[in-house]
Scaffold this motif. Structure first.
Motif, mmCIF file in Angstrom:
data_model
loop_
_atom_site.group_PDB
_atom_site.id
_atom_site.type_symbol
_atom_site.label_atom_id
_atom_site.label_comp_id
_atom_site.label_asym_id
_atom_site.label_seq_id
_atom_site.Cartn_x
_atom_site.Cartn_y
_atom_site.Cartn_z
ATOM 1 N N MET A 1 0.816 -1.182 0.000
ATOM 2 C CA MET A 1 0.000 0.000 0.000
ATOM 3 C C MET A 1 0.872 1.265 0.000
ATOM 4 O O MET A 1 0.503 2.254 -0.653
ATOM 5 C CB MET A 1 -0.862 -0.011 1.238
ATOM 6 C CG MET A 1 -1.855 1.054 1.194
ATOM 7 S SD MET A 1 -3.236 0.410 1.986
ATOM 8 C CE MET A 1 -3.903 1.509 2.888
ATOM 9 N N ASN A 2 1.953 1.204 0.704
ATOM 10 C CA ASN A 2 2.871 2.337 0.693
ATOM 11 C C ASN A 2 3.464 2.547 -0.692
ATOM 12 O O ASN A 2 3.666 3.686 -1.131
ATOM 13 C CB ASN A 2 4.011 2.115 1.689
ATOM 14 C CG ASN A 2 3.561 2.326 3.113
ATOM 15 O OD1 ASN A 2 2.556 2.981 3.343
ATOM 16 N ND2 ASN A 2 4.297 1.776 4.058
ATOM 17 N N LYS A 3 3.753 1.495 -1.354
ATOM 18 C CA LYS A 3 4.328 1.567 -2.682
ATOM 19 C C LYS A 3 3.334 2.191 -3.647
ATOM 20 O O LYS A 3 3.714 3.016 -4.493
ATOM 21 C CB LYS A 3 4.743 0.149 -3.125
ATOM 22 C CG LYS A 3 5.501 0.105 -4.392
ATOM 23 C CD LYS A 3 6.860 0.739 -4.193
ATOM 24 C CE LYS A 3 7.667 0.524 -5.457
ATOM 25 N NZ LYS A 3 8.787 1.364 -5.547
ATOM 26 N N GLU A 4 2.077 1.815 -3.548
ATOM 27 C CA GLU A 4 1.050 2.387 -4.413
ATOM 28 C C GLU A 4 0.883 3.883 -4.149
ATOM 29 O O GLU A 4 0.746 4.680 -5.085
ATOM 30 C CB GLU A 4 -0.296 1.682 -4.155
ATOM 31 C CG GLU A 4 -0.437 0.380 -4.858
ATOM 32 C CD GLU A 4 -1.800 -0.207 -4.594
ATOM 33 O OE1 GLU A 4 -2.776 0.563 -4.431
ATOM 34 O OE2 GLU A 4 -1.874 -1.411 -4.552
ATOM 35 N N THR A 5 0.880 4.272 -2.922
ATOM 36 C CA THR A 5 0.741 5.686 -2.577
ATOM 37 C C THR A 5 1.938 6.473 -3.104
ATOM 38 O O THR A 5 1.792 7.589 -3.634
ATOM 39 C CB THR A 5 0.647 5.858 -1.037
ATOM 40 O OG1 THR A 5 -0.327 4.970 -0.526
ATOM 41 C CG2 THR A 5 0.306 7.266 -0.668
ATOM 42 N N GLU A 6 3.085 5.886 -2.988
ATOM 43 C CA GLU A 6 4.290 6.553 -3.475
ATOM 44 C C GLU A 6 4.236 6.706 -4.989
ATOM 45 O O GLU A 6 4.585 7.768 -5.529
ATOM 46 C CB GLU A 6 5.520 5.729 -3.072
ATOM 47 C CG GLU A 6 6.835 6.398 -3.407
ATOM 48 C CD GLU A 6 8.029 5.567 -2.956
ATOM 49 O OE1 GLU A 6 9.067 5.693 -3.622
ATOM 50 O OE2 GLU A 6 7.925 4.819 -1.982
ATOM 51 N N ASP A 7 3.803 5.685 -5.678
ATOM 52 C CA ASP A 7 3.699 5.763 -7.135
ATOM 53 C C ASP A 7 2.646 6.795 -7.559
ATOM 54 O O ASP A 7 2.843 7.523 -8.550
ATOM 55 C CB ASP A 7 3.345 4.392 -7.714
ATOM 56 C CG ASP A 7 4.513 3.413 -7.609
ATOM 57 O OD1 ASP A 7 5.668 3.920 -7.483
ATOM 58 O OD2 ASP A 7 4.292 2.207 -7.642
ATOM 59 N N ASN A 8 1.527 6.840 -6.832
ATOM 60 C CA ASN A 8 0.488 7.836 -7.133
ATOM 61 C C ASN A 8 1.027 9.267 -6.938
ATOM 62 O O ASN A 8 0.752 10.159 -7.750
ATOM 63 C CB ASN A 8 -0.735 7.636 -6.259
ATOM 64 C CG ASN A 8 -1.519 6.412 -6.653
ATOM 65 O OD1 ASN A 8 -1.425 5.948 -7.796
ATOM 66 N ND2 ASN A 8 -2.300 5.886 -5.721
ATOM 67 N N LEU A 9 1.740 9.481 -5.887
ATOM 68 C CA LEU A 9 2.302 10.809 -5.637
ATOM 69 C C LEU A 9 3.331 11.175 -6.704
ATOM 70 O O LEU A 9 3.393 12.322 -7.157
ATOM 71 C CB LEU A 9 2.945 10.872 -4.248
ATOM 72 C CG LEU A 9 1.989 10.922 -3.064
ATOM 73 C CD1 LEU A 9 2.760 10.860 -1.754
ATOM 74 C CD2 LEU A 9 1.161 12.189 -3.102
ATOM 75 N N LYS A 10 4.157 10.220 -7.111
ATOM 76 C CA LYS A 10 5.148 10.476 -8.148
ATOM 77 C C LYS A 10 4.458 10.824 -9.455
ATOM 78 O O LYS A 10 4.927 11.690 -10.204
ATOM 79 C CB LYS A 10 6.054 9.264 -8.357
ATOM 80 C CG LYS A 10 7.133 9.123 -7.325
ATOM 81 C CD LYS A 10 8.038 7.949 -7.668
ATOM 82 C CE LYS A 10 9.095 7.732 -6.614
ATOM 83 N NZ LYS A 10 9.963 6.600 -6.906
ATOM 84 N N GLY A 11 3.363 10.187 -9.745
ATOM 85 C CA GLY A 11 2.618 10.482 -10.960
ATOM 86 C C GLY A 11 2.006 11.880 -10.923
ATOM 87 O O GLY A 11 1.917 12.559 -11.936
#
Length: 172
Positions: A1-11
């Motif tokens: 879940m942290n990885k997904e949030t990080e990817d969303n923020l990077k996008g």
């Protein structure tokens, strides 16, 4: 879940958020070398670099006074007084009298010029005037008199009402 949030923020941001100023790596080497040189120079210095000689401030005023006394004894100033000389006093008085006399002379001569001019005219000069000039002048006067719009009675009434008998007698 942290990885997904990080990817969303990077996008959403699109950047990494960190940047290096221009020419940073080129100047970094010079800045480091400068700091090392400063540290080496500070290590060589044993104190702050300034030292006042012993008893400097106690002897300073005596040295200054000695220089002033020696300077005044070497070059005494010469004072020239302007009014000390009798010759200058008399020359000034003579110039003042000369300027005053010249002013009075010029003033008296300027007021006497019209009197001299009228005395210089002789009877012979009056006889030498061309008769035609006199006739032309008289004709001009008659033309001027005929162009006035006031009658002789109006002029006489104006003179009697505006002038006293003493004024009229003084102008004759």
């Amino acid at each position: 879940m942290n990885k997904e949030t990080e990817d969303n923020l990077k996008g959403m941001i699109g950047k990494t958020g960190f940047s290096v100023p221009e020419h940073y790596f080129e100047q970094l080497n010079r800045d480091i070398q400068t700091r090392i040189a400063e540290e080496n120079l500070k290590a060589l210095a044993t104190g702050n670099g300034f030292k006042v000689p012993d008893l400097y401030f106690e002897q300073l005023s005596n040295k200054i006074e000695a220089k002033i006394v020696s300077a005044t004894t070497k070059n005494p100033t010469n004072v020239i007084r302007l009014w000390n000389s009798d010759l200058l006093k008399y020359a000034t008085a003579a110039c003042f009298i000369l300027i005053t006399a010249l002013g009075l002379y010029i003033n008296n001569n300027t007021f006497n010029i019209p009197e001299v001019a009228t005395e210089m005219v002789s009877e012979q000069d009056l006889f030498d005037i061309d008769e035609q000039l006199i006739i032309d002048d008289l004709q001009k006067e008659t033309l001027l008199k005929t162009r006035t719009s006031a009658s002789e009675q109006e002029i006489e009434a104006y003179i009697l009402s505006n002038y006293s008998s003493n004024d009229i007698a003084a102008n004759l």
